[in-house]
Design an enzyme around this catalytic site. Structure first.
Site, PDB file in Angstrom:
ATOM      1  N   GLU A 188       0.861  -1.188   0.000  1.00  0.00           N
ATOM      2  CA  GLU A 188       0.000   0.000   0.000  1.00  0.00           C
ATOM      3  C   GLU A 188       0.897   1.237   0.000  1.00  0.00           C
ATOM      4  O   GLU A 188       1.851   1.316   0.775  1.00  0.00           O
ATOM      5  CB  GLU A 188      -0.903  -0.007   1.233  1.00  0.00           C
TER       6      GLU A 188
ATOM      7  N   GLU B 225      -2.536  12.013   2.490  1.00  0.00           N
ATOM      8  CA  GLU B 225      -3.392  11.533   3.568  1.00  0.00           C
ATOM      9  C   GLU B 225      -3.206  12.378   4.828  1.00  0.00           C
ATOM     10  O   GLU B 225      -2.123  12.850   5.139  1.00  0.00           O
ATOM     11  CB  GLU B 225      -3.070  10.068   3.882  1.00  0.00           C
TER      12      GLU B 225
END
Length: 365
Positions: free
Chosen positions: A133, A138
């Site tokens: 990932e 974010e």
């Protein structure tokens, strides 16, 4: 391509071939943008107070739209009091998967720095965390600086060099000793224009992520300083200077990252934004006793919680030069941009949580 690189010098032709990036996929800015994504509608893997809706519901509720003049809009319900499982939102997962490449996201706007929100632009492999990932963009709540993170299986760590951000954690393994569960290896940007409201106040910008067999690097460029080669469609990372994040070190990139989808989502609260110590230690706690209460009962607070894309483009490395006509068996990546009709999804564990007491931990106002 190691066979070719061995043969060419012997032929005196090595200088005839040079690496560059060519456009592999342009997601566009009209309605066909959404044709290239699956709408995830399962319960949120990060336990957020969110209701991920399908395309028809998103369209009828005004959560998505696209046009050549205004770009692509991906937002949340900011008109109604929410009910379980949570506030209506959208999570998009690309139909195509990628192996290496240069992913360039040009944003006019990203979700603002709003209490309860947890937006992310990232890449995800099946059989998590085995195939990796990459969290490109974010953050949570009132965060002002972007956090870039890798999450992997055991045996991947990074070195603290080659980037302008601040190293938070260096072990990418989701169950690494001495790190919060699923912290991964995280680098925090030093630029307050890199995330949320500061990003929007600066007029947006570009995130460029280069994924090779030796490193994963992320650059951020405010709208006022986007390199001309990106604008012209001929990106050349060698001229971009030091990246905000560079993930390299004791990690076999090709072993830990395979066939990744591109993901956009906006969730609320959950395992990071709503985690008790995170919520209670921030100014958000003055708004409501819990994150879920705030998100449920204050729809207008999320009017600024949306993505507005100018473009999303994926480039792949190619070779230019003379056609030398040498018959060799090339060892090449051939799973570039493969399409999965029904891409498998394995539920990840909790995403990064608040890390107390470390030099470059997450900051929450």
């Amino acid at each position: 391509m190691h066979v070719l690189s061995t043969i060419l010098p012997a032929l005196g032709l090595a200088s005839l071939v040079s690496a560059k990036y060519s456009l592999h996929e342009d997601y566009g800015t009209n309605g066909s943008f959404f044709d290239k994504f699956n709408f995830f509608t399962d319960s949120d893997p990060t336990n957020g107070y969110v209701n991920y809706v399908n395309r028809n519901v998103a369209q009828s509720n005004g959560l998505i739209n696209a046009s050549s003049s205004n770009g692509v809009y991906i937002g949340v319900d900011h008109s109604n009091t929410a009910s379980k499982p949570g506030r209506k939102s959208v999570r998009l997962e690309s139909s195509n998967t990628y192996q290496h490449g240069l992913v360039i996201l040009d944003l006019a706007h990203m979700p603002g720095s709003v209490c309860g929100s947890w937006p992310a632009f990232w890449m995800l492999g099946s059989n998590w965390p085995k195939n990796g990932e990459i969290d490109i963009l974010e953050g949570v709540n009132e965060q002002s600086q972007n956090q870039m993170t890798l999450h992997t299986s055991d045996g991947c760590s990074i070195q603290n060099t080659g980037f302008s951000g601040h190293l938070d954690t260096d072990n990418c393994y989701v169950d690494a000793d001495g790190q919060t569960a699923n912290a991964g290896c995280a680098i925090m940007s030093s630029d307050t224009k890199s995330f949320g409201s500061g990003f929007n106040d600066a007029g947006g910008g570009v995130y460029a992520t280069e994924w090779t067999g030796s490193a994963i690097s992320v650059w951020f460029f405010p709208s006022s300083s986007i390199p001309s080669d990106i604008s012209s469609g001929s990106p050349d990372p060698s001229g971009w200077g030091t990246p905000a994040a560079k993930f390299a070190g004791s990690c076999d990139i090709d072993e830990h990252f395979k066939d990744l989808q591109i993901v956009f989502d906006i969730t609320f609260c959950g395992d990071w934004a709503g985690e008790d110590s995170v919520w209670s230690s921030s100014s958000c706690s003055s708004k409501a006793s819990t994150c879920n209460d705030w998100v449920q009962n204050n729809p207008s607070a999320f009017e600024d919680t949306y993505w507005r894309l100018n473009s999303l483009k994926v480039y792949q490395e190619s070779s230019s030069g003379l056609d030398i006509g040498v018959d060799v068996d090339l060892d090449l990546d051939v799973n570039i941009g493969s399409t999965k009709r029904n891409p498998p999804y394995i539920r990840p564990g909790p995403r990064p949580q608040h890390h107390r007491g470390r030099r470059h931990g997450h900051r929450h106002a």
